[in-house]
Design an enzyme around this catalytic site. Structure first.
Site: not given
Length: 869
Positions: A581, A583, A586, A588-589, A620, A724
């Site tokens: 999905l 990054e 450090f 990634e998803v 994650k 966010d």
């Protein structure tokens, strides 16, 4: 007829492309692109044919594989017919995974494209490279932005290898329809400006894909149609590693043997042209101005002659405001397949960065055209000869057969419809002109723009507004975050002394204590009871997975152990990777299938009813090269997530921390994120029902708004600050249940929503409160501001980016106007779908004074009564 008008207005509304939002999947994965539209030069077996080259799908043997070993000299290709001219901005590729039995993938590829399937062109990036990096494993999808984008109907993807190897590929293309219909333009080549005391500016069309002969460009498209508008200073570019003047194509007066620049435009078919928009530089103190006038001739067919009566337009020259701008040239609804326009110089130089056209993509029948274009009767001669003019029959020539009343009724109906059409056209033109002026008003400091239009009568009961404390105007310097002196928070507080005093804990208290009103000035006491988070905190939290979710000051311990984590350890081998999905620095998803997760979690687990299908989860994962600080932050985030338990907050399900790499497993929703969901839908109507168009109702939008306010109310009750909040960070299931998450920043599709400040923090500035941008001050009140912008996104169906007509720099400058509070700040306009009372609630969320913004509890109580239970 009404359906036709809707299509016309939709074409006009979408004629100007924004690459940042033109990023929709075009149909490889979901099947909108049919099997017969996908072909290839060869295939290994029937089960590895081109029809199986669909991203994230594993029909057949899992992908397209060309026959035999791919040699470095081979040109095997996968071809996709998009069915219409398309503005292509992103390409996603995968290898052959085949349910964990495949291992073939392409490490590099090239792209060829064609308008007609006959003449093929090779894509190359802005630095001239034709090869793009692809995959390094068989299952993870790699998303690549195209700079510049491609305008075409046919796309060929050509895998590239440096040694003989077996290659298999899956593909998704992202973009949107090219409503302009422009297939090529011709013009003189751009020239070089060598002014004394300034850098040399090369103003050539560097991405033009047509022919370059004897100083003229012909038969192609280039920078004037790539969606990138130049900045006010033509020497400043939006691209990295390019030369000054790159964003503009420019010509010097007198160098072409005439006082004008002649350009020809060819379109895919005959169209009714309403206007042309030209983005032009106007740095008059450097000898650059917008064109003084333009004359456009029309050609109904390519083999016909140019019509003798052109459309002429004279611009109003501006010697006070040097900002670049769009100039709209009305084209009088003339029918043509080609245009020839002569732009006349107003000064030494003339520079363009974008040209777009608004038109109806179907030629309007003559009887409608005559009525609409009645102010220009001379243009009747330009109508195709196949159209017959409709005239009202004379009563002397018409026998009285009893049909006269019916005929009169029909004519009256047609006249009324035409009046409505003319009114809608004039209204749309007025709104467009107002929107075009918005960016200039920041620089000219004229007025605040507030557009509102709605007939809904929903009344929102909001908490009473506390009385404002009167404030005196102060002669502050212009606040502009990109100025180096504002990069240091201490320097900013020196510039804004009142804000410095407001942050002092000696007068107003610190930590979680309420400010002492008796000891504070009105300016000092705008700090709310929620703690202040500095910009330096953002950088540390963004480094793990690209997320900046949940600032929690209570969790500032130096180290965390496994016993601090309240969720169970899940067997790592049961996670089957499906898609990456996004990054961060450090981490990634990934989107994964979790085998046996319902049984592992037991009864009461927060999992949707899967009907026997695998459970999708978001994972994650911390990279192996992560720093110790990133590792500690990752464990802190796990502890934070494990404390959250609310129906509208994404929930941590389990973890994999007994060995590296560290992983956390969270919920994932069937309908993806709210931004993508809404942007692919229209408002519910008879038209959407009749044509099976995906739609949402006003009740659905209000239901979504209530859920987001409920989730944020829960976070606020724990003194959590999200930082966010946006539709890209709200996930949606099949029942329209929303859960607030934090994946948006890590996804390439939303990279344009974030702004990097000179190598420091990456910030979603279009959603941020003014105090967050200027001071790095993040509180629940700044989340309320972002909630107002999120509401605005929902009621525009995510069709455009907030402040879409403003550059990032202008958005930042506008925050200075909010600080000065002199009535010059620009607000978001009221969406057409939004009830007036709801827009008033949005405006309260964007209140300059932090204490005057509503709480999430108040927002929830105001919205909840209007949702049908």
């Amino acid at each position: 007829m009404l359906l036709y008008l809707l299509l016309v207005f939709q074409a006009n509304a979408n004629a100007q492309i924004d690459p940042a939002h033109c990023r929709y999947p075009l149909g490889m994965e979901d099947g909108r692109i049919k099997d017969h539209d996908i072909t290839a030069s060869s295939q290994w077996y029937e089960t590895t044919g081109p029809q199986y080259a669909r991203l994230n799908r594993e029909e057949g043997d899992g992908a397209w594989c060309p026959a035999g070993l791919l040699q470095p000299s081979d040109t095997q290709y996968l071809q996709v017919d998009l069915g219409q001219l398309t503005f292509l901005t992103v390409v996603g590729t995968q290898g052959r995974y085949a349910r964990n039995s495949g291992k073939e993938f392409a490490r590099m590829y090239r792209l060829n494209y064609s308008h007609d399937g006959q003449l093929w062109r090779s894509w190359k990036n802005r630095l001239g490279n034709k090869t793009m990096e692809a995959n390094d494993n068989a299952y993870v999808s790699v998303i690549k932005d195209l700079h510049p984008p491609i305008i075409s109907r046919y796309i060929r993807l050509i895998p590239v290898t440096k040694m003989p190897t077996t290659v298999c590929m899956r593909l998704e293309l992202y973009g949107c329809p090219w409503h302009d219909g422009l297939t090529s333009y011709s013009s003189p080549e751009g020239q070089v400006m060598m002014p004394p005391g300034y850098p040399i500016a090369s103003l050539n069309d560097s991405t033009y894909d047509g022919a370059h002969e004897r100083g003229k460009l012909s038969g192609g498209l280039g920078q004037l149609t790539d969606g990138v508008t130049g900045q006010d200073d033509f020497l400043v570019t939006r691209q990295y590693h390019v030369w000054p003047g790159y964003d503009y194509v420019g010509w010097r007066n007198g160098s072409l043997g005439s006082g004008y620049v002649e350009m020809e435009f060819v379109f895919d078919k005959q169209r009714n042209f309403t206007s042309m928009k030209v983005h032009s530089n106007n740095m008059f103190y450097r000898g650059v101005k917008i064109f003084s006038s333009v004359s456009c001739s029309f050609k109904p067919r390519l083999i016909a002659n140019w019509e003798t009566e052109p459309v002429e337009f004279r611009t109003v020259l501006d010697d006070r405001n040097p900002s670049a701008r769009y100039v709209t040239v009305p084209l009088g609804r003339r029918n043509a397949k080609a245009l020839r326009c002569r732009f006349h110089f107003a000064d030494v130089w003339m520079m363009f960065s974008e040209i777009s056209f608004q038109s109806a993509d179907t030629v309007i029948p003559t009887q409608i055209t005559l009525a609409v274009t009645s102010p220009w009767p001379k243009e009747e001669s330009s109508m195709p000869t196949t159209h017959k003019t409709v005239t009202t029959p004379s009563t002397k020539d018409q026998p009285d057969d009893g049909n006269t009343p019916i005929l009169i009724g029909c004519l009256v109906t047609i006249i009324l419809l035409l009046v409505v059409i003319i009114f809608l056209i004039l209204w749309c033109q007025y709104v467009c002109k107002v929107l075009e002026k918005a960016p200039r008003r920041i620089l000219e400091e004229e007025v605040t723009v507030r557009l509102s239009s709605s007939s809904d009568t929903i009344i929102l009961q909001t908490p009473p507004v506390p009385p404002r404390v009167s404030q005196m105007d102060h002669p502050y310097e212009r606040v502009f975050l990109l100025d180096p002196q504002y990069q240091d928070p201490a320097g900013l507080r020196n510039k804004l002394p009142e804000l410095s005093r407001s942050a002092e804990t000696s007068a107003c208290g610190g930590g979680y204590a309420e400010p002492d009103v008796t000891q504070c000035t009105p300016h000092q006491c705008f700090q709310s009871s929620v703690p202040h988070y500095a910009e330096t905190d953002i950088v540390s939290l963004q480094g793990v997975t690209g997320s900046n979710m949940y600032a929690v000051p209570a969790l500032t311990v130096d180290s965390l152990t496994r016993k601090d984590i309240s969720v169970a350890e899940f067997p790592r081998h049961r996670l089957l990777f499906r898609e990456k999905l996004g990054e961060g620095q450090f981490g990634e998803v990934h989107l994964c299938e979790a085998e046996g997760l319902p049984e592992f979690l037991g009864e009461g687990a927060p999992l949707p009813d899967r009907d026997g299908r695998p459970v999708l989860v978001a994972v994650k994962q911390l990279r192996a090269d992560a720093t110790n600080n990133a590792r500690n932050d990752f464990l802190k985030e796990i502890k934070i997530m494990s404390r959250l338990n609310d129906p509208n907050i994404i929930q941590l399900l389990c973890v994999c921390v007994s060995s590296d790499p560290l992983c956390m497993v969270t919920e994932y929703m069937d309908n993806g994120d709210l931004n993508m969901f809404l942007s692919q839908r229209e408002m519910e109507s008879t038209l959407t029902h009749a044509n099976n168009i995906p739609a949402v109702s006003l009740s659905d939008l209000l239901h979504m708004s209530v859920q987001i306010s409920s989730g944020m109310r829960y976070l606020a009750s724990l003194n959590f600050v999200h930082r966010d909040l946006a539709t890209r960070n709200c996930l949606l299931d099949r029942r329209l249940t929303i859960k607030i998450a934090d994946f948006g920043m890590s996804r390439n599709l939303y990279s344009s929503d974030y702004y990097r400040i000179q190598g420091r923090a990456v910030l979603p500035i279009r959603w941020m409160a003014w105090e967050s941008i200027l001071l790095g001050k993040f509180t629940t009140a700044s989340d309320v501001w972002a909630f107002g912008v999120t509401l605005w996104e929902i009621f525009t169906l995510c069709k455009e980016q907030p402040y879409s007509l403003l550059s990032d720099e202008q958005v930042i400058e506008n925050t200075g106007e909010f600080f000065r509070n002199q009535g010059r700040q620009i607000f978001l306009y009221a969406p057409l779908l939004c009830p007036p009372s709801l827009f008033e609630l949005m405006m309260r969320c964007w209140d300059r004074d932090i204490a005057d913004r509503p709480t999430f509890e108040g927002l929830y109580q105001a919205l909840r009564p209007h949702v049908v239970q």
